[in-house]
Design a protein around this motif. Sequence first.
Motif, PDB file in Angstrom:
ATOM      1  N   ALA A  90       0.850  -1.192   0.000  1.00 43.05           N
ATOM      2  CA  ALA A  90       0.000   0.000   0.000  1.00 43.05           C
ATOM      3  C   ALA A  90       0.881   1.237   0.000  1.00 43.05           C
ATOM      4  CB  ALA A  90      -0.902  -0.020   1.218  1.00 43.05           C
ATOM      5  N   PRO A  91       0.343   2.366  -0.448  1.00 37.69           N
ATOM      6  CA  PRO A  91       1.138   3.600  -0.479  1.00 37.69           C
ATOM      7  C   PRO A  91       1.708   3.935   0.885  1.00 37.69           C
ATOM      8  CG  PRO A  91      -0.894   3.883  -1.696  1.00 37.69           C
ATOM      9  CD  PRO A  91      -0.995   2.556  -1.015  1.00 37.69           C
ATOM     10  N   GLY A  92       3.002   4.189   0.932  1.00 37.53           N
ATOM     11  CA  GLY A  92       3.651   4.564   2.174  1.00 37.53           C
ATOM     12  C   GLY A  92       3.902   3.432   3.141  1.00 37.53           C
ATOM     13  N   LYS A  93       3.626   2.213   2.713  1.00 42.96           N
ATOM     14  CA  LYS A  93       3.815   1.068   3.599  1.00 42.96           C
ATOM     15  C   LYS A  93       4.787   0.079   2.981  1.00 42.96           C
ATOM     16  CE  LYS A  93      -0.654   1.302   5.932  1.00 42.96           C
ATOM     17  NZ  LYS A  93      -1.860   0.530   6.348  1.00 42.96           N
ATOM     18  N   GLU A  94       5.275  -0.824   3.818  1.00 45.81           N
ATOM     19  CA  GLU A  94       6.170  -1.854   3.326  1.00 45.81           C
ATOM     20  C   GLU A  94       5.373  -2.966   2.642  1.00 45.81           C
ATOM     21  OE1 GLU A  94       9.785  -1.415   6.601  1.00 45.81           O
ATOM     22  OE2 GLU A  94       8.653  -3.275   6.457  1.00 45.81           O
ATOM     23  N   ARG A  95       6.075  -3.676   1.800  1.00 43.92           N
ATOM     24  CA  ARG A  95       5.455  -4.831   1.158  1.00 43.92           C
ATOM     25  C   ARG A  95       5.107  -5.866   2.217  1.00 43.92           C
ATOM     26  NH1 ARG A  95       8.759  -7.112  -3.776  1.00 43.92           N
ATOM     27  NH2 ARG A  95       7.672  -5.417  -4.836  1.00 43.92           N
ATOM     28  N   GLU A  96       3.925  -6.461   2.088  1.00 38.84           N
ATOM     29  CA  GLU A  96       3.506  -7.447   3.077  1.00 38.84           C
ATOM     30  C   GLU A  96       2.993  -8.715   2.401  1.00 38.84           C
ATOM     31  OE1 GLU A  96       0.237  -6.289   5.541  1.00 38.84           O
ATOM     32  OE2 GLU A  96      -1.083  -5.834   3.857  1.00 38.84           O
ATOM     33  N   PHE A  97       3.185  -9.785   3.125  1.00 39.54           N
ATOM     34  CA  PHE A  97       2.747 -11.093   2.676  1.00 39.54           C
ATOM     35  C   PHE A  97       1.226 -11.178   2.653  1.00 39.54           C
ATOM     36  CE2 PHE A  97       2.572 -15.615   2.310  1.00 39.54           C
ATOM     37  CZ  PHE A  97       1.626 -16.054   3.229  1.00 39.54           C
ATOM     38  N   VAL A  98       0.680 -11.835   1.630  1.00 36.30           N
ATOM     39  CA  VAL A  98      -0.761 -12.044   1.539  1.00 36.30           C
ATOM     40  C   VAL A  98      -1.098 -13.533   1.606  1.00 36.30           C
ATOM     41  CG1 VAL A  98      -2.799 -11.753   0.094  1.00 36.30           C
ATOM     42  CG2 VAL A  98      -1.076  -9.945   0.185  1.00 36.30           C
ATOM     43  N   ALA A  99      -0.525 -14.300   0.688  1.00 40.28           N
ATOM     44  CA  ALA A  99      -0.843 -15.727   0.623  1.00 40.28           C
ATOM     45  C   ALA A  99       0.236 -16.452  -0.167  1.00 40.28           C
ATOM     46  CB  ALA A  99      -2.202 -15.942  -0.033  1.00 40.28           C
ATOM     47  N   VAL A 100       0.333 -17.757   0.064  1.00 42.71           N
ATOM     48  CA  VAL A 100       1.338 -18.543  -0.650  1.00 42.71           C
ATOM     49  C   VAL A 100       0.832 -19.951  -0.910  1.00 42.71           C
ATOM     50  CG1 VAL A 100       2.509 -19.344   1.429  1.00 42.71           C
ATOM     51  CG2 VAL A 100       3.781 -19.178  -0.703  1.00 42.71           C
TER      52      VAL A 100
END
Length: 125
Positions: free
Chosen positions: A39-49
């Motif tokens: 998201a804007p201004g945020k770090e990349r985050e895990f969603v699913a694998v």
Amino acid sequence: VQLQASGGGLVQAGGSLRLSCTTSGGTSSRNTLGWFRQAPGKEREFVAVSWRGGINTYYADSVKGRFTISRDNAKNAVYLQMSSLKPEDTAVYSCAASTTIILSSIRVPSAYNYWGQGTLVTVSS
């Protein structure tokens, strides 16, 4: 290995979207394929694998019960079905692949060897 994500767009809160990611160039049905978002201004985050060819799947707590990851090894593709979308799901979604990742690292972006370009998902309230 090349990855190509698609399917993003604008959707109202409560709606659904399905993201697709196709892989090519030396992929294996035993690869681990994941989805991340930023998201804007945020770090990349895990969603699913989808772990090692689909042996098992894992989700971030924030999407559990709303998102479903699936894959079609014959088509070298992985999908992310997103339902009950919320404004906070707005982000650029990227798919990633790894041939060597260990289970304890599946939520860590740097553990993935290959990345596709992102696709933007915007959820309006």
